[in-house]
Scaffold this active site. Structure first.
Site, mmCIF file in Angstrom:
data_model
loop_
_atom_site.group_PDB
_atom_site.id
_atom_site.type_symbol
_atom_site.label_atom_id
_atom_site.label_comp_id
_atom_site.label_asym_id
_atom_site.label_seq_id
_atom_site.Cartn_x
_atom_site.Cartn_y
_atom_site.Cartn_z
ATOM 1 N N CYS A 1 -35.515 -92.273 -3.235
ATOM 2 C CA CYS A 1 -34.373 -91.614 -3.572
ATOM 3 C C CYS A 1 -33.733 -90.879 -2.421
ATOM 4 O O CYS A 1 -34.220 -90.656 -1.406
ATOM 5 C CB CYS A 1 -34.342 -90.951 -4.885
ATOM 6 S SG CYS A 1 -35.510 -91.669 -6.293
ATOM 7 N N SER B 1 -34.987 -97.268 -8.442
ATOM 8 C CA SER B 1 -35.893 -97.365 -9.540
ATOM 9 C C SER B 1 -37.270 -98.083 -8.986
ATOM 10 O O SER B 1 -37.094 -99.301 -8.901
ATOM 11 C CB SER B 1 -35.353 -97.774 -10.809
ATOM 12 O OG SER B 1 -34.280 -96.827 -11.157
ATOM 13 N N GLY C 1 -39.390 -89.983 -3.011
ATOM 14 C CA GLY C 1 -40.710 -90.465 -2.347
ATOM 15 C C GLY C 1 -41.363 -91.173 -3.761
ATOM 16 O O GLY C 1 -41.000 -91.423 -4.959
#
Length: 658
Positions: free
Chosen positions: A2, A52, A76
């Protein structure tokens, strides 16, 4: 995987604009194209962009604790989150999702900052604790995931995964930091303790920062380090078996995902080892991909095919033209800071290829630093042996001879003695720093204008290596060099390269050979078993005997090689000349255009090889244009009243105008 961003007011809890936080997070959309979220409260705001990977439906961020006293955003993966979750559940914690994010949240509530030592993974974490009115920022042990921080004129502390996230804040203004320019030219990247934008810092790998409202801001706290000072005295056979077990466990833990997983395969020892171990644990065929080059001297695809066939992978490869320099602007956008490791072009292409089929790709990065695989370790230890035999006067004489010796770029390797002679008469730390560096001090001094040295205020890029090696928890020179590389080269070059190129195409890259338990084990392996009879990664290769063929285990290391020297004698020759005249570097006023023009002309004619330096200057030029609007595209002109002697741009004056 992310992108995270946020704002915290450590003094008076001023209102935080959700739109401002969202703009910062949205600048990182490439890191997380699958979703976004923003949360704000009194004096704090957290933003998130999601790619995701685990618990696709439930792991939405920002994530609040059940009583809403803590809120987290996280970049992470935590590979042992299920084991930590079971431990926490036994202590009474109740979980609503199957995500690793919620495990970190509960681990903080249970153990506070000590929770970090229980996590095995790559991560940058931002957690606001309302009970303590504090912001907690943390970064993984080796710096796989980045985190940038800055303090603004309104007193706020802002952070983001990438520099572009900070720059999206309207109060974020900056000027180029001359020390970072020196660092970049010395190494080809901006190290983690530096930043091209003055006033921005990076949270160091293996550190956390806990900022409590109403108190002075503390220094980051180191929560992990690697220790080379306690060698394991067991027989080599026992260490080989443990190496096998630790590599297998590291790969196994990184195969867990709710999305397709594959691997990069170059045909070298490290990526081949990862693929071999994946194949032994996977229910189906492993997806692998390789990048080839249209010049045979640079192409490794034949070796990759050997491994693909041996382990029956679903293998894809793509050939890249040697003149694939059309990616320059793409890379400048991806890296923000100047980055001159030319292998980034090939790394971007292999990430691009992998993303067509998978969302997660395992790489072989980290083994060279941990197990002494680089050729430079062998050369450094050879110099160390000679250096130890030379009395002071002879060492000084060797350096003087090296300074006078011509730089024979065109000559056979055995005649290029200049750098070796110079190194023999130098402190080992500074000698190693120059060996691992890109542009030596003497050349840097030639291209700077008079007055630039004053801006550096005594800063010498190579000193950080000398200091790291001197302070290293190690007993021998090889271990000291490896320690410095793990602290400086690995996060600044290798991990930055993989993070930015993979995230640019929304791919999660995982490095199993950087599992901290494997790194700690490698540090305990006696140096004579890491580098043995001139062969690097000796113990690791012994552990792979019978798994990988000898043609892979013992072949000459290549890596991604990009022919930048040839480019600047051909299609980029005009760019090289342009750097000296009318570029951002010229307008900045810190560089001697005449000297750069002479170097470019000498390179084009073939009299000298300055390809690497010209590549650095080109990437610096493009980054300055993008970050600060300096250069031809913007019509920027530095105000003469803000120039010190030598006509250089004054960063402190620029900051005062922000």
């Amino acid at each position: 995987m992310c992108g995270i961003a946020g704002i915290f007011h450590p003094g008076v809890p001023k209102p935080v604009s959700a739109a401002r936080v969202r703009a910062m997070a949205d600048a990182l959309a490439h890191r997380g194209p699958d979703g976004s979220g923003v949360w704000t409260a009194r004096g704090v705001g957290l933003g998130h962009r999601r790619l995701s990977i685990i618990d696709i439906a439930g792991g939405v961020q920002p994530m609040l604790a059940p009583d809403e006293r803590q809120t987290i955003v996280f970049n992470g993966e935590i590979y042992n989150f299920r084991e930590v979750r079971a431990d926490l559940a036994a202590k009474g914690h109740v979980f609503r999702t199957d995500s690793d994010t919620e495990v970190i949240l509960a681990a903080w509530r249970q153990w506070g900052p000590e929770c970090l030592s229980r996590l095995n993974g790559m991560f940058a974490v931002a957690l606001y604790d309302a009970a303590e009115d504090a912001l907690f920022l943390a970064r993984d042990r080796l710096g796989v995931k980045p985190l940038h921080i800055a303090e603004l004129s309104d007193g706020s502390l802002i952070f983001a995964s990438e520099l572009k996230g900070l720059l999206a804040h309207p109060l974020m203004r900056g000027a180029p930091d001359p020390r970072a320019v020196e660092d970049f030219l010395a190494f080809g990247y901006v190290p983690d303790d530096s930043c091209i934008v003055a006033g921005v810092r990076k949270l160091p790998a293996g550190h956390y920062l806990l900022v409590r409202r109403g108190r002075s801001q503390p220094q980051p706290v180191q929560w992990w380090d690697v220790d080379f000072s306690q060698p394991d005295r067991r027989p080599a056979a026992a260490l080989i078996e443990e190496c096998k077990d630790r590599m297998r466990a590291a790969v196994s833990s990184r195969m867990v995902a709710d999305v397709p997983v594959g691997a990069f395969l170059s045909g070298g020892v490290d990526s081949s080892a990862v693929v071999a171990l994946m194949a032994g644990m996977s229910r189906g065929a492993v997806e692998t991909c390789s990048i080839g080059f249209d010049e045979a001297d640079h192409d490794e695809t034949a070796y990759a095919r050997i491994i693909a066939e041996r382990f029956a992978t679903v293998h894809r490869e793509r050939t890249v033209a040697a003149a694939d320099f059309g990616l320059i602007d793409t890379l400048v956008e991806a890296f923000d800071e100047p980055f001159a490791d030319a292998s980034a072009l090939a790394t971007y292409r292999v990430c691009e290829l992998a993303r067509e089929r998978v969302t997660v790709a395992l790489s072989g990065d980290g083994a060279d630093e941990a197990f002494a695989g680089y050729r430079r370790y062998r050369l450094f230890m050879g110099e160390e042996r000679v250096r130890g035999l030379l009395p002071g006067p002879m060492a000084r004489a060797a350096r003087a001879l090296g300074n006078a010796y011509p730089k024979l770029d065109w000559a056979p390797q055995w005649l290029r003695a200049k750098t070796t002679l110079q190194a023999l008469g130098q402190d080992r730390g500074l000698a190693y720093a120059e060996a691992v560096g890109a542009t030596p001090p003497a050349i840097r001094g030639q291209i700077y204008r008079d007055g630039f040295g004053k801006l550096l205020d005594g800063h010498v890029a190579e000193n950080r290596y000398a200091e790291a090696m001197a302070k290293a928890p190690a007993r021998d020179a090889l271990s000291r060099a490896q320690y410095a590389d793990l602290k400086i080269w690995l996060p600044g070059d290798i991990l930055t390269k993989v993070d930015r190129t993979s995230m640019a195409v929304s791919l999660e890259a995982r490095e199993p050979l950087l599992d901290h338990r494997l790194i700690e084990f490698a540090a305990r392996v006696p140096s004579r078993l890491r580098l043995r009879r001139g062969e690097g990664k000796w113990l690791m290769k012994q552990s792979l005997a019978g798994t990988l063929p000898d043609s892979i285990l013992h072949r000459r290391k290549m890596g991604f090689v990009t022919p930048v020297s040839a480019w600047f004698r051909g299609p980029l020759a005009g760019e090289a000349a342009g750097i000296a005249r009318g570029s951002a570097l010229a307008e900045l006023g810190w560089f001697d255009g005449d000297t750069i023009a002479r170097l470019a002309a000498a390179h084009k004619s073939g009299r000298s090889d300055h390809g690497r330096l010209l590549w650095q200057l080109l990437m610096l030029d493009r980054s300055l244009q993008r970050l600060f609007g300096i250069g031809r595209s913007s019509g920027y002109r530095a105000s003469t009243k803000n120039r010190p002697s030598g006509g250089a741009f004054n960063p402190s004056a620029a900051r005062s105008r922000a």
